[in-house]
Design a protein around this motif. Structure first.
Motif, mmCIF file in Angstrom:
data_model
loop_
_atom_site.group_PDB
_atom_site.id
_atom_site.type_symbol
_atom_site.label_atom_id
_atom_site.label_comp_id
_atom_site.label_asym_id
_atom_site.label_seq_id
_atom_site.Cartn_x
_atom_site.Cartn_y
_atom_site.Cartn_z
ATOM 1 N N CYS A 20 85.971 15.772 58.277
ATOM 2 C CA CYS A 20 85.439 14.596 57.596
ATOM 3 C C CYS A 20 86.531 13.535 57.632
ATOM 4 O O CYS A 20 87.588 13.702 57.009
ATOM 5 C CB CYS A 20 85.066 14.961 56.156
ATOM 6 S SG CYS A 20 84.366 13.611 55.212
ATOM 7 N N ALA A 25 84.801 9.837 54.276
ATOM 8 C CA ALA A 25 84.968 10.448 52.954
ATOM 9 C C ALA A 25 84.889 9.415 51.837
ATOM 10 O O ALA A 25 84.837 9.768 50.663
ATOM 11 C CB ALA A 25 86.289 11.197 52.879
ATOM 12 N N ALA A 28 87.317 9.670 48.907
ATOM 13 C CA ALA A 28 87.294 10.904 48.116
ATOM 14 C C ALA A 28 88.686 11.528 48.040
ATOM 15 O O ALA A 28 89.469 11.436 48.978
ATOM 16 C CB ALA A 28 86.306 11.893 48.719
ATOM 17 N N ALA A 31 87.298 17.338 49.236
ATOM 18 C CA ALA A 31 86.086 17.606 50.007
ATOM 19 C C ALA A 31 85.924 19.114 50.136
ATOM 20 O O ALA A 31 86.919 19.840 50.270
ATOM 21 C CB ALA A 31 86.158 16.949 51.385
ATOM 22 N N TYR A 69 78.512 18.784 53.001
ATOM 23 C CA TYR A 69 79.819 18.457 52.430
ATOM 24 C C TYR A 69 79.614 17.992 50.987
ATOM 25 O O TYR A 69 78.625 17.329 50.673
ATOM 26 C CB TYR A 69 80.492 17.328 53.204
ATOM 27 C CG TYR A 69 80.792 17.656 54.639
ATOM 28 C CD1 TYR A 69 81.848 18.483 54.973
ATOM 29 C CD2 TYR A 69 80.032 17.121 55.667
ATOM 30 C CE1 TYR A 69 82.143 18.782 56.300
ATOM 31 C CE2 TYR A 69 80.310 17.409 56.994
ATOM 32 C CZ TYR A 69 81.362 18.234 57.302
ATOM 33 O OH TYR A 69 81.641 18.529 58.614
ATOM 34 N N LEU A 71 81.795 15.799 48.247
ATOM 35 C CA LEU A 71 82.976 14.958 48.055
ATOM 36 C C LEU A 71 83.237 14.760 46.563
ATOM 37 O O LEU A 71 82.312 14.413 45.807
ATOM 38 C CB LEU A 71 82.780 13.599 48.731
ATOM 39 C CG LEU A 71 82.421 13.636 50.223
ATOM 40 C CD1 LEU A 71 82.186 12.226 50.747
ATOM 41 C CD2 LEU A 71 83.495 14.352 51.024
#
Length: 100
Positions: A20, A25, A28, A31, A69, A71
Motif C-alpha cells: 500500500c 494510504a 494512515a 495498515a 486493507y 487503515l
C-alpha cells in the motif's frame, strides 16, 4: 496498492507481497491486511521509510483468497490491482481477490 507474486519451485506455495503506497494510504499511521488466508484477523503491515506499507504471506497455490486493507483501524480499502472482486457477505462493498 499492488500485489507481487513469487512462486516457489520446490513447494506448492506462492509468496504474495501486499503493498500500500504512501499516497494510497492517505496519511494512515497503520495498515493491516485481513482476508480468508488469515481468518479475517488483522495482520499488521510493515511501514517502510518511504511511508509505504508492505506484508508478505505464503499462500497455497491453486486457490483464490478474498482480502481487504484496514487503515488506522477504521477505513477499509480494496487493492485496485487485485485479480478480481467479489461482493462481501457482510456489507455492500466488494472484497479484493488474489488468485495464486
Amino acid at each position: 496498492m499492488s500485489l507481487k507474486k513469487q512462486y516457489l519451485k520446490s513447494k506448492p506455495i506462492c509468496k504474495v507481497t501486499f503493498r500500500c503506497a504512501k499516497n494510497e494510504a492517505q496519511g494512515a499511521h497503520s495498515a493491516e491486511v485481513l482476508g480468508e488466508f488469515n481468518n479475517w484477523t488483522p495482520t499488521p503491515m510493515k511501514r517502510l521509510k518511504s511511508g509505504d506499507f508492505t506484508l508478505t504471506v505464503a499462500l497455497e497455490k491453486g486457490k483464490q483468497y478474498q482480502f481487504r486493507y484496514l487503515l488506522d483501524g477504521e477505513q477499509w480499502e480494496n487493492d485496485w490491482e487485485a485479480d478480481a472482486y467479489l461482493p462481501s457477505p457482510l456489507s455492500y462493498e466488494d472484497n479484493s481477490v488474489v488468485a495464486v
